[in-house]
Structure formats: structure tokens, C-alpha cells
Design an enzyme around this catalytic site. Structure first.
Site, short mmCIF file in Angstrom:
data_model
loop_
_atom_site.label_atom_id
_atom_site.label_comp_id
_atom_site.label_asym_id
_atom_site.label_seq_id
_atom_site.Cartn_x
_atom_site.Cartn_y
_atom_site.Cartn_z
CB SER A 63 21.41 70.47 34.73
OG SER A 63 21.39 71.77 35.24
CE LYS A 66 21.37 74.06 33.09
NZ LYS A 66 22.14 74.24 34.30
CE1 TYR A 187 18.62 76.65 33.03
CE2 TYR A 187 17.69 77.71 34.97
CZ TYR A 187 18.60 76.84 34.40
OH TYR A 187 19.47 76.13 35.20
CE1 TYR A 239 25.17 70.69 37.99
CE2 TYR A 239 25.26 68.48 38.85
CZ TYR A 239 24.54 69.52 38.31
OH TYR A 239 23.20 69.38 38.10
CB VAL A 257 19.95 69.49 41.14
CG1 VAL A 257 21.28 70.20 41.09
CG2 VAL A 257 18.84 70.32 40.54
N1 GLU Z 1 17.00 74.23 37.50
C1 GLU Z 1 18.19 74.07 38.25
C2 GLU Z 1 18.82 75.43 38.53
O1 GLU Z 1 18.78 76.27 37.68
C3 GLU Z 1 19.10 73.18 37.47
C4 GLU Z 1 20.30 72.85 38.22
C5 GLU Z 1 20.92 71.56 37.79
O2 GLU Z 1 20.25 70.54 37.58
O3 GLU Z 1 22.15 71.58 37.69
O4 GLU Z 1 19.36 75.67 39.56
#
Ligand code: GLU
Length: 303
Positions: A63, A66, A187, A239, A257
């Protein structure tokens, strides 16, 4: 300040936390990562760098990507991006569908999965080849080529029912313009970018230098856009514990994650810490503590 000595002290202080918690298991390729790894790298805007641990080990940035996709989308679309995506913390898990129903398919922010999928949709609409353009964008930030870990991307695609549900749900509200499979492919690949801590500290240097990449002098974002990306990292980047991060660390952060966390100290330095085992909030346990100790001892905060 002797950052190298400080990082070494922090490394010693978190030694008992390294490996504590659990690696993400819902993406099988991530479940195989050795949890007993730790790295912490920083880059000051004057170009000096420091690091401890395995700072050159590439890992799945998940993530944290992002921040890159949002920055690229802001570069390409400007303000119109916000027609599809909000800027409020969600207060729900990063992969929750609940809020989307109440809010008619408009994701709360670009850092929850729904928001990042909406950003990927915009990139698909605006780029001839969004996957390639993301790769070129991140490579450009670093001045060196980066790659997707195709095994991680495939593993996530094979186990990505929740993200697929999220994307279909948004499309049912008319909030995705492109086919779900195409958007998710972008994604999953962006999440599967593999970079080291040293590379992440370099690639995010623009976040602490008013939108200009100090590595090559190129403007990535306007000063205002850069402030806003940092604001979103502070309020939505970690989060459900962004409040706790602001309280304990006081810096804009974005976690993933894979166990990485980036942080920016505006006008001073960019940081990346990595240790794969996650605590209950989904953030790296040793990494979170290391950032907290570093920020306290270095006396850095946005407040
Ligand atoms: N690729 C992971 C998902 O979509 C990213 C989650 C993350 O790192 O928060 O669940």
C-alpha cells in the site's frame, strides 16, 4: 545530528520486537517472507543518507504504492481526481465494503483499497499503458529502473476476491469507467512493486521538498499538491491507527502489509523502515516502534 548513530541506537532498541507479530498471510507470496528482517533508511534533502539493517533488500511495497499512484494521478488529472475520491479517514478496515454502500461507491480516501482502485481506474483512462506509466514514474523518481514482483502480483490476483468485490461494487455505482479486470491488474501490479528501504527513502524525497525531486530537480507535484498528499498520509496513511501515529510519531506516514512504512519530515528528510511482521493494526510492529523512537530522539514532528 548524527543520523547514522541514531539509527543504530534505534535498531538496538527495537531488536526484541523484530519478528514479533505476523506476516500478512492473505497474500500467499507475502506469507513466505522471513519475518526476522529489519531495515531503516533515511535521506536528507541535501542528499546525505543513512541506514541500518538490510537497507538494500527489495520487498513488496504494497500500500505504500498508493502514494505513487496518487501522485501520478494528481500530476495527470489535477483537481478533477477528487470528483471520484474523498479525503476523509474511513474509520473502517482498509478493505471494508460497508461505507461504500452508504456512500454510493465513492471511496473515503485514496489510501484505502477502494480509493486506490478508483485511482487505478483514472490512470487506466488517462494512460495508454497505466502499468508501464507507473513503472516509469517510480523509476523516474529514483533515476533507476524498478520492477514489479510478478509472483506477488499473480498471488494477489489469485486471492483477491475482496478487492474484486470492492471494484465490482464501485462499478455498479458507475464509479469505475473501466472493466474491473483491467483496473485490478494495474492495482495488483502497483502493490507488487519491489523496492528496498534505501530506494523508498529516495523515491519519496519529493514529499519533503515541496514537491520537487531533490535527486534531479524535477517537479513531481505542485507545492500545494505535495502538502495535500502529506496531509492525507497523516490522516489516512496507517489504516485505523492514523490518530495513534499522529499522536506517537507526529509525521505523515504510509504503511503497507509488506511491513514497510514511509514517513516524511517536511523540508528535512524522507524515511523508510521495513520489518515484515505486522501488529494487530496491520502496521509493522518493529517498524512502528522504530519510527516512534527516531522521531522522539531526533525531535522531528509536523506539530
Ligand atoms: N495489495 C494489498 C491489498 O489490496 C494492499 C494492502 C495494504 O498494503 O494495505 O489487499
Amino acid at each position: 545530528m548524527d543520523e547514522q548513530a541514531l539509527l543504530e541506537r534505534v535498531h538496538t532498541q527495537v531488536a526484541n520486537l523484530i519478528g514479533q507479530g505476523a506476516v500478512a498471510s492473505y497474500i500467499p507470496a507475502l506469507a513466505r517472507v522471513d519475518p526476522n528482517q529489519f531495515a531503516f533508511a533515511l535521506r536528507r534533502i541535501d542528499g546525505t543518507e543513512a541506514g541500518v539493517g538490510c537497507v538494500d533488500n527489495a520487498f513488496s511495497i504494497q500500500s505504500m504504492s498508493k502514494v505513487f499512484s496518487l501522485s501520478l494521478a494528481l500530476q495527470l488529472l489535477g483537481e478533477s481526481l477528487w470528483e471520484r475520491i474523498g479525503r476523509e479517514p474511513s474509520g473502517d478496515p482498509f478493505n471494508s465494503l460497508v461505507q461504500l454502500e452508504h456512500e454510493h461507491g465513492k471511496p473515503r480516501n485514496p489510501f484505502i483499497n477502494a480509493g486506490a482502485i478508483a485511482v487505478a481506474d483514472r490512470l487506466v483512462s488517462h494512460c495508454a499503458d497505466a502499468k508501464q506509466q507507473i513503472l516509469e514514474f517510480v523509476s523516474g523518481l529514483l533515476d533507476e529502473p524498478v520492477h514489479y514482483d510478478l509472483e506477488v502480483a499473480a498471488s494477489e490476483a489469485a486471492h483477491g476476491s475482496r478487492n474484486a468485490a470492492t471494484a465490482h461494487f464501485m462499478r455498479s455505482f458507475g464509479k469505475l469507467d473501466n472493466p474491473v479486470e483491467v483496473v485490478l491488474d494495474v492495482y495488483f501490479h502497483q502493490c507488487a512493486l519491489a523496492l528496498s528501504c534505501r530506494q523508498m527513502a529516495r523515491a519519496t524525497a519529493f514529499l519533503c521538498d515541496a514537491g520537487v525531486n531533490p535527486l534531479n530537480g524535477e517537479r513531481v507535484l505542485s507545492e500545494r499538491q505535495c502538502r495535500r498528499v502529506n496531509a492525507l498520509m497523516l490522516t489516512c496513511g496507517t489504516y485505523d491507527v492514523a490518530g495513534e501515529f499522529a499522536f506517537m510519531i507526529g509525521l505523515p506516514c504510509k504503511s503497507g502489509v509488506g511491513g514497510g512504512i514511509i514517513a516524511s519530515v517536511p523540508k528535512q528528510m524522507s524515511l523508510c523502515v521495513w520489518s515484515p511482521a505486522l501488529g494487530p493494526s496491520g502496521n509493522s510492529m518493529a517498524g512502528t516502534k522504530a519510527l516512534e523512537l527516531f522521531a522522539a530522539e531526533a525531535g522531528v514532528s509536523v506539530f
